[in-house]
Design a protein around this motif. Structure first.
Motif, mmCIF file in Angstrom:
data_model
loop_
_atom_site.group_PDB
_atom_site.id
_atom_site.type_symbol
_atom_site.label_atom_id
_atom_site.label_comp_id
_atom_site.label_asym_id
_atom_site.label_seq_id
_atom_site.Cartn_x
_atom_site.Cartn_y
_atom_site.Cartn_z
ATOM 1 N N UNK A 1 0.817 -1.205 0.000
ATOM 2 C CA UNK A 1 0.000 0.000 0.000
ATOM 3 C C UNK A 1 0.855 1.261 0.000
ATOM 4 N N UNK A 2 1.957 1.240 0.741
ATOM 5 C CA UNK A 2 2.842 2.398 0.777
ATOM 6 C C UNK A 2 4.236 1.969 1.196
ATOM 7 N N UNK A 3 5.233 2.781 0.817
ATOM 8 C CA UNK A 3 6.632 2.547 1.193
ATOM 9 C C UNK A 3 7.167 3.875 1.710
ATOM 10 N N UNK A 4 7.581 3.884 3.007
ATOM 11 C CA UNK A 4 8.044 5.143 3.589
ATOM 12 C C UNK A 4 8.983 4.881 4.752
ATOM 13 N N UNK A 5 10.032 5.664 4.841
ATOM 14 C CA UNK A 5 10.970 5.652 5.988
ATOM 15 C C UNK A 5 11.433 4.245 6.351
ATOM 16 N N UNK B 1 18.277 -4.672 17.740
ATOM 17 C CA UNK B 1 16.913 -4.533 18.251
ATOM 18 C C UNK B 1 16.510 -3.064 18.341
ATOM 19 N N UNK B 2 17.456 -2.207 18.714
ATOM 20 C CA UNK B 2 17.147 -0.780 18.806
ATOM 21 C C UNK B 2 16.705 -0.239 17.448
ATOM 22 N N UNK B 3 17.399 -0.626 16.376
ATOM 23 C CA UNK B 3 17.018 -0.173 15.032
ATOM 24 C C UNK B 3 15.603 -0.625 14.681
ATOM 25 N N UNK B 4 15.288 -1.877 15.016
ATOM 26 C CA UNK B 4 13.968 -2.421 14.686
ATOM 27 C C UNK B 4 12.888 -1.744 15.513
ATOM 28 N N UNK B 5 13.147 -1.608 16.812
ATOM 29 C CA UNK B 5 12.145 -1.023 17.707
ATOM 30 C C UNK B 5 11.861 0.435 17.341
ATOM 31 N N UNK B 6 12.884 1.194 17.003
ATOM 32 C CA UNK B 6 12.671 2.588 16.630
ATOM 33 C C UNK B 6 11.895 2.688 15.319
ATOM 34 N N UNK C 1 -5.355 -1.709 11.749
ATOM 35 C CA UNK C 1 -6.621 -2.344 11.359
ATOM 36 C C UNK C 1 -6.671 -2.811 9.905
ATOM 37 N N UNK C 2 -6.023 -2.077 8.993
ATOM 38 C CA UNK C 2 -6.133 -2.427 7.575
ATOM 39 C C UNK C 2 -4.804 -2.802 6.929
ATOM 40 N N UNK C 3 -3.727 -2.776 7.703
ATOM 41 C CA UNK C 3 -2.431 -3.035 7.078
ATOM 42 C C UNK C 3 -1.446 -3.647 8.061
ATOM 43 N N UNK C 4 -0.392 -4.223 7.490
ATOM 44 C CA UNK C 4 0.721 -4.757 8.269
ATOM 45 C C UNK C 4 1.967 -3.965 7.926
ATOM 46 N N UNK C 5 2.732 -3.558 8.964
ATOM 47 C CA UNK C 5 3.962 -2.800 8.750
ATOM 48 C C UNK C 5 5.122 -3.786 8.670
ATOM 49 N N UNK C 6 5.829 -3.786 7.540
ATOM 50 C CA UNK C 6 6.889 -4.748 7.265
ATOM 51 C C UNK C 6 8.226 -4.017 7.194
ATOM 52 N N UNK C 7 9.214 -4.516 7.951
ATOM 53 C CA UNK C 7 10.578 -3.998 7.879
ATOM 54 C C UNK C 7 11.366 -4.938 6.972
ATOM 55 N N UNK C 8 11.904 -4.439 5.845
ATOM 56 C CA UNK C 8 12.578 -5.330 4.897
ATOM 57 C C UNK C 8 13.910 -5.840 5.421
#
Length: 445
Positions: free
Chosen positions: A24-28, A263-268, A64-71
């Motif tokens: 749906x979107x790609x950001x930051x 973990x800090x990079x992922x959590x932030x 509710x409508x999306x999943x946030x994925x870290x590549x």
């Protein structure tokens, strides 16, 4: 037969249905995917089709409508509307064929040879054995280093922290312990190491003898923080597999600092605020949960003797990762840069180090020798600046007089290699013997 069983279990685990969504979107650095929320959970992996190939990632948040994925890799080539497939939570299936091999945090071989997989699937994150059902710490383990056989003993099931700055011999000491400590299997987690160091560690530092009983799990510094964090979990899951077979496992994790930084990079990225000198609040539980999985196993099982290294900038033992881990483990060893710079290896600062396996790990006579040696080193450390400045006056303090006499012998003792614990204590007894006074020369004034 084992290989056929492995293939049969892999067939059984094949998914009947596959679940797809769309970008749906790609950001930051985060990719928002819709259409997977009815089946996805935090921690599941996702594969996204891109113009330059598929990109995998991990779900770090759900809306509710999306999943946030870290590549896990470079997101170049991805576009809005790209197809995303849900891969669910990853697992790992170790077996005896992994001994002597180098693998990545997802259980894939890195040495160019096929790698069989075991029958039992293991999650990367799981609970530690129930506290009330765990065994007590086991017997003392020979290490090959006199200082660890005596003043800082290591016992089966102990969890020890190795605190050091860069360039003070940490990797060399870890490889020496990997070769010297008695264990059925050695599992080594190389988290965020430089790429060139992997081959050097395997061929030169660890050597064929050490590699023959080891499993190396590695994620180099250029890999995604998701893989660097998963490296520690993968190594622990491999160690737990062999522990559950009743074996004694030596786990070396280098380093917990890089695990916490990943973990800090992922959590932030997931939106967790920094609070503890730049680290998110969840880092404390993350480190303690990992450390608790090591240690004595349940009754009837094996043990995981864990050595966890921590990079301490400027020898700051109060920095967050060092502070968290020191309070969790069964002892800590401090490597001092000043000791390393004067050529003494291992550069262990005995005064600032402690093994919580004492006094139970030694006899009363041995504890008496350990106490005397530590007292002498402590007294000398308190007055070292005065001694080096030439302000020490012999005869003013009997304890300091003894410490000055014994220090050269105890300092030399800390460098000794040893074939047995008995040999180490014999060398310690010799080091605690006051040096003989030089004989007077006849006719001298």
């Amino acid at each position: 037969m084992d290989r056929l069983e492995s293939i049969a279990h892999r067939i059984e685990r094949m998914r009947v249905a596959r679940h797809f969504g769309r970008v749906r979107s790609i950001r930051a650095g985060l990719i928002s995917v819709e259409g997977l929320n009815g089946h996805a959970s935090v921690g599941d992996r996702v594969s996204i089709s891109g113009k330059k190939g598929d990109v995998t990632g991990e779900i770090v948040g759900l809306a509710p409508l999306s999943a946030e994925v870290l590549p896990e890799g470079n997101p170049e080539g991805l576009s809005v509307g790209a197809e995303a497939e849900l891969l669910f939570a990853p697992t790992i299936a170790p077996c005896d064929a992994w001994i002597g091999r180098i693998i990545d945090p997802l259980g894939q071989p890195l040495d160019g040879r096929p790698l069989p997989h075991g029958i039992e699937l293991r999650p990367f994150r799981c609970e530690a054995p129930a506290a009330v059902g765990r065994k007590r710490l086991g017997g003392r383990l020979p290490t090959g280093f006199a200082v660890f056989d005596t003043l800082l003993p290591v016992v089966a099931g102990q969890r020890l922290g190795l605190f050091a700055g860069s360039g003070v011999g940490k990797s060399t000491l870890l490889s020496g312990l990997a070769r010297g400590i008695e264990a059925d299997v050695v599992v080594i987690a190389m988290i965020g190491e430089r790429g060139r160091e992997l081959r050097e560690f395997v061929d030169k530092t660890l050597g064929p003898e050490g590699m023959a009983r080891s499993v190396i799990v590695t994620a180099t510094s250029d890999r995604s923080p998701l893989l660097r964090r998963r490296c520690a979990w993968a190594a622990m899951a491999v160690a737990e597999h062999f522990r559950d077979q009743g074996r004694h496992v030596l786990l070396l994790a280098d380093s917990i600092t890089r695990f916490a930084e990943a973990h800090r990079e992922i959590a932030l990225a997931a939106g967790e605020p920094p609070s503890y000198r730049g680290f998110p609040p969840s880092v404390s539980n993350l480190i303690m949960a990992l450390a608790e999985r090591a240690g004595p196993g349940p009754e009837g099982g094996g043990d995981i003797t864990g050595i966890f290294s921590v990079l301490v900038a400027g020898s700051d033992m109060e920095e967050p990762v060092a502070d968290i881990l020191r309070g969790t483990l069964d002892g800590h060893v401090v490597l001092d840069r000043a000791i390393a710079e004067r050529g003494r290896f291992p550069a262990v600062d005995v005064v600032r180090s402690v093994s919580r396996s004492l006094p139970d790990a030694a006899s009363p006579e041995e504890n008496a020798m350990i106490g005397r040696a530590r007292a002498a080193l402590g007294v000398y450390a308190e007055s070292e600046l005065m001694i080096r400045a030439g302000l020490y006056a012999p005869g003013s303090d009997p304890r300091l007089d003894e410490a000055v006499k014994l220090f050269p012998q105890l300092d030399a003792f800390a460098t000794r290699r040893s074939d047995s614990i008995a040999q180490s204590f014999a060398a310690l007894a010799e080091a605690l013997r006051p040096p003989a006074r030089p004989r007077a020369v006849p006719g001298a004034d």
